[in-house]
Design a protein around this motif. Structure first.
Motif, PDB file in Angstrom:
ATOM      1  N   ASP A  14       0.855  -1.188   0.000  1.00 53.67           N
ATOM      2  CA  ASP A  14       0.000   0.000   0.000  1.00 53.67           C
ATOM      3  C   ASP A  14       0.884   1.227   0.000  1.00 53.67           C
ATOM      4  OD1 ASP A  14       0.910   0.348   2.626  1.00 53.67           O
ATOM      5  OD2 ASP A  14      -0.887  -0.533   3.513  1.00 53.67           O
ATOM      6  N   ALA A  15       0.275   2.411   0.072  1.00 55.41           N
ATOM      7  CA  ALA A  15       1.039   3.655  -0.036  1.00 55.41           C
ATOM      8  C   ALA A  15       2.067   3.795   1.079  1.00 55.41           C
ATOM      9  CB  ALA A  15       0.080   4.850  -0.016  1.00 55.41           C
ATOM     10  N   PRO A  18       4.950   0.215   0.337  1.00 55.48           N
ATOM     11  CA  PRO A  18       4.828  -0.239  -1.056  1.00 55.48           C
ATOM     12  C   PRO A  18       5.556  -1.535  -1.365  1.00 55.48           C
ATOM     13  CG  PRO A  18       6.321   1.638  -0.893  1.00 55.48           C
ATOM     14  CD  PRO A  18       5.663   1.494   0.448  1.00 55.48           C
ATOM     15  N   ARG A  52      -4.013  -0.379  11.124  1.00 55.96           N
ATOM     16  CA  ARG A  52      -4.361  -0.673   9.754  1.00 55.96           C
ATOM     17  C   ARG A  52      -5.703  -1.387   9.735  1.00 55.96           C
ATOM     18  NH1 ARG A  52      -0.830  -4.197  11.740  1.00 55.96           N
ATOM     19  NH2 ARG A  52      -1.117  -6.427  11.358  1.00 55.96           N
ATOM     20  N   PHE A  66      -6.773  -7.990  -5.169  1.00 52.56           N
ATOM     21  CA  PHE A  66      -5.721  -6.973  -5.294  1.00 52.56           C
ATOM     22  C   PHE A  66      -4.964  -7.252  -6.580  1.00 52.56           C
ATOM     23  CE2 PHE A  66      -1.348  -5.463  -4.557  1.00 52.56           C
ATOM     24  CZ  PHE A  66      -1.604  -4.127  -4.263  1.00 52.56           C
TER      25      PHE A  66
END
Length: 387
Positions: A14-15, A18, A52, A66
């Motif tokens: 994810d951001a 990564p 998270r 994903f």
């Protein structure tokens, strides 16, 4: 009928993270493109302090997609528990996740885990759960740069006793396979990391192309700014080798060594010819590869060295240290190695730059694609799965 492969991942990129699970998802995508039915099973063990999605309902299996891949995920927040507690808890979590995968997708032909710490919970649990000697096949790929001859810890050995019971143990380089043999008595098959070679292609307007006007030679280095990557060693050698030259050096990466490296750039008198970019996204990194004439990284130890192959995919000659991974792919057609002393580094940099125009970018890029493109690595994995 295509194989059904469950790839076990550490997390979902994810951001904020990564690279979390990036190796695993890249492999899963390559296997899917090769015709396999693939599910990614995520065992996210990060500490509960790292907030998270999912931690409000820990130990609950969630299903999603994903990058076009079906994902089954469980968040368990084990953090850095000692091995004696971590392994049984991870095994319990994996059993719950595995049974959810079987319920939703059927029983897999292959379970492929990565990294010893995760495999230590996955392997023994899967072996106990399978209903026949050959289903599912249990495979482990070892990548960890922690594993070096003479520096293996008691924790590493405890994890290995569980993880390396797999039907197949793979290592991402010959050097790492030698470590596994010497330290654990394990015979590992070498299957390299795959590289997204299409993201780093030779640029038609490369500065070394004869049609381009003369420009200062630009060297590129990419890596985390940590001691093991040897960026300070490179900076010292660059400053000594090109004190009276207009050669440039670009260093891409971020990490705790940045302040030290900035001080070294200033004190070495090369501040006008050295640029530290910080971390870059893939498109920005590809642009830096396209603008460079050669790639240099003086790592102390690499179990593989993906960034070297990314540079090769971009057609760049490579100057490397004898640090493990590069010995598998740096040949006379690709680049050269430096020695062990500061004097060796200075001489190697001078020789490398003087010979840059003798390398063929198309040949270098082709060599990267033949061995490390996703299709090539997936084909090798399928051979191993089929025995």
């Amino acid at each position: 009928m295509s194989a059904f492969v469950v790839v076990v991942a550490r997390g979902v990129p994810d951001a904020s993270s990564p690279l979390l699970g990036r190796f695993e998802f890249d492999q899963a995508l390559a296997l899917q493109q090769a015709g396999c039915h693939v599910v990614v099973a995520v065992l996210d063990c990060r500490s509960p302090r790292r907030r998270r999605a999912g931690l409000l309902t820990p130990w609950r299996v969630r299903h999603s997609t994903f990058e076009g891949l079906p994902v089954a995920r469980i968040d368990i927040g084990l953090g850095s528990l000692p091995v004696r507690a971590f392994v049984p808890l991870l095994g319990r979590a994996w059993r719950r996740l595995y049974e959810a995968v079987v319920e939703h997708h059927g029983r897999p032909d292959v379970v492929h885990a990565h990294f010893t710490r995760w495999a230590a919970g996955v392997v023994p649990t899967t072996l106990r759960l399978r209903d026949g000697a050959d289903q599912p096949l249990v495979v482990v790929t070892e990548h960890s740069s922690r594993l070096r001859r003479g520096s293996v810890t008691s924790e590493d050995r405890a994890l290995a006793r569980h993880a390396y019971r797999a039907d197949r143990v793979l290592a991402v380089s010959s050097a790492l396979a030698e470590v596994l043999a010497a330290e654990f008595g394990v015979t590992a098959t070498v299957v390299p990391d795959l590289v997204d070679v299409d993201a780093f292609q030779p640029h038609p307007a490369h500065p070394t192309h004869p049609a381009q006007p003369a420009a200062p030679t630009r060297l590129l280095s990419v890596g985390n700014l940590i001691p093991r990557k040897g960026m300070d060693r490179l900076l010292r050698a660059f400053a000594a080798a090109f004190a009276t030259s207009d050669a440039e050096l670009v260093i891409v990466g971020q990490g705790p060594e940045r302040g030290h490296l900035e001080e070294l750039v200033t004190s070495s008198g090369v501040g006008d010819r050295v640029r530290l970019t910080g971390g870059l996204g893939r498109a920005e990194l590809a642009a830096e590869f396209a603008a460079a004439d050669g790639f240099v990284l003086f790592s102390e130890w690499e179990t593989f060295g993906v960034v070297y192959v990314e540079a090769m995919a971009a057609g760049l000659p490579v100057l490397a240290t004898h640090c493990g991974g590069p010995e598998d792919f740096v040949t006379d057609d690709v680049g050269m190695f430096t020695g062990t002393t500061p004097e060796d580094d200075v001489a190697a940099l001078k020789t490398f730059v003087s010979q840059l125009d003798t390398f063929d970018p198309a040949v270098i890029a082709a060599l990267a694609r033949v061995r490390y493109a996703p299709g090539a690595v997936a084909a090798r994995l399928l051979e191993i799965y089929r025995g």
